[in-house]
Design an enzyme around this catalytic site. Structure first.
Site, PDB file in Angstrom:
ATOM      1  N   THR A  28       0.540   6.173  -9.460  1.00  0.00           N
ATOM      2  CA  THR A  28       1.198   5.122  -9.120  1.00  0.00           C
ATOM      3  C   THR A  28       0.640   4.630  -7.824  1.00  0.00           C
ATOM      4  OG1 THR A  28       3.146   6.688  -9.820  1.00  0.00           O
ATOM      5  CG2 THR A  28       3.604   5.491  -8.029  1.00  0.00           C
ATOM      6  N   LYS A  94      -2.149  12.229  -1.046  1.00  0.00           N
ATOM      7  CA  LYS A  94      -1.661  11.325  -1.812  1.00  0.00           C
ATOM      8  C   LYS A  94      -0.095  11.660  -1.310  1.00  0.00           C
ATOM      9  CE  LYS A  94      -2.783  11.405  -6.067  1.00  0.00           C
ATOM     10  NZ  LYS A  94      -2.470   9.796  -6.017  1.00  0.00           N
ATOM     11  N   GLU A 103       2.596  13.345  -9.756  1.00  0.00           N
ATOM     12  CA  GLU A 103       1.027  12.995  -9.590  1.00  0.00           C
ATOM     13  C   GLU A 103       0.252  14.188  -9.863  1.00  0.00           C
ATOM     14  OE1 GLU A 103       1.165   8.848  -7.278  1.00  0.00           O
ATOM     15  OE2 GLU A 103       0.718  10.833  -6.133  1.00  0.00           O
TER      16      GLU A 103
END
Length: 218
Positions: A28, A94, A103
């Site tokens: 993403t 992240k 993720e």
């Protein structure tokens, strides 16, 4: 070369790791959006994708790429995603886009994690970028107090609900010298879904967009 052009160079360079007939793990973010565009040019050569967010799913489907449920796929050859920071050991922060839990799940089933970034994301020590923590809403205050004990300054990310219905605490002022230890400690706090430290599952390949083009480190 602009920052976005460097992101594009990294995103398109990741195509070399996509196997024909495979299902591709897709992350993403702004750099990944370039990879999705690139993936669209070979959509007839792949089986489809597993996506880490509602936003990426929408973009993949708009290009005619079939998106599989993660539960229906036991293993992926590759997972391609960006990072907010990455250190020389390929540990990452992240979750700037609040998709960190999904993720991390997709990364866990991938044999190879290909991280695509522009040059501004490379750091010697993680922590300048605030560390996102996904938290079950009722635990927000408790988790914040525990994060203070670990030396951080947590800030509630106002107005953001994750795809899983949870909230985000962004932890400032942490110099992360032992990413694996910190990842384990934060994940051990009751009410934490996951922390945006990717150290136990770091990157295997790093593709960095530079003014000279994409630089690949395997």
């Amino acid at each position: 070369m602009t920052q976005d052009e460097m992101k594009k160079a990294a995103g398109w360079a990741a195509l070399k790791y996509v196997e024909k007939g495979s299902i591709v793990g897709v992350g993403t973010g702004s750099t990944v959006n370039h990879f999705i565009d690139a993936l669209g040019t070979i959509k007839d050569e792949i089986k489809g994708a597993v996506s880490s967010s509602i936003a990426s799913t929408a973009k993949l489907e708009a290009l005619g790429i079939r998106v599989y449920d993660c539960n229906d796929v036991s293993e992926l050859d590759i997972y391609v995603d960006g990072a907010d920071e990455i250190n020389p050991e390929r540990d990452m922060i992240k979750g700037g886009g609040a998709a960190l839990t999904r993720e991390k799940i997709v990364a866990a089933i991938a044999k190879k994690f290909v991280c695509i970034v522009d040059g501004t994301k490379a750091v010697d020590v993680l922590g300048n970028f605030p560390l996102p923590v996904e938290v079950i809403p009722m635990a927000r205050s408790y988790v914040a107090r525990e994060l203070v004990k670990l030396g951080g300054d947590p800030v509630y990310r106002e107005g953001v609900i994750t795809d899983n219905g949870n909230v985000i605490l962004d932890v400032y002022n942490m110099k992360i010298t032992h990413p694996k230890d910190l990842e384990s400690k934060i994940n051990g706090i009751a009410g934490v879904v996951t922390v945006g430290l990717f150290a136990h599952r770091g990157a295997d390949v790093v593709i960095t967009g530079t003014p000279q083009g994409a630089k690949i480190e395997e």
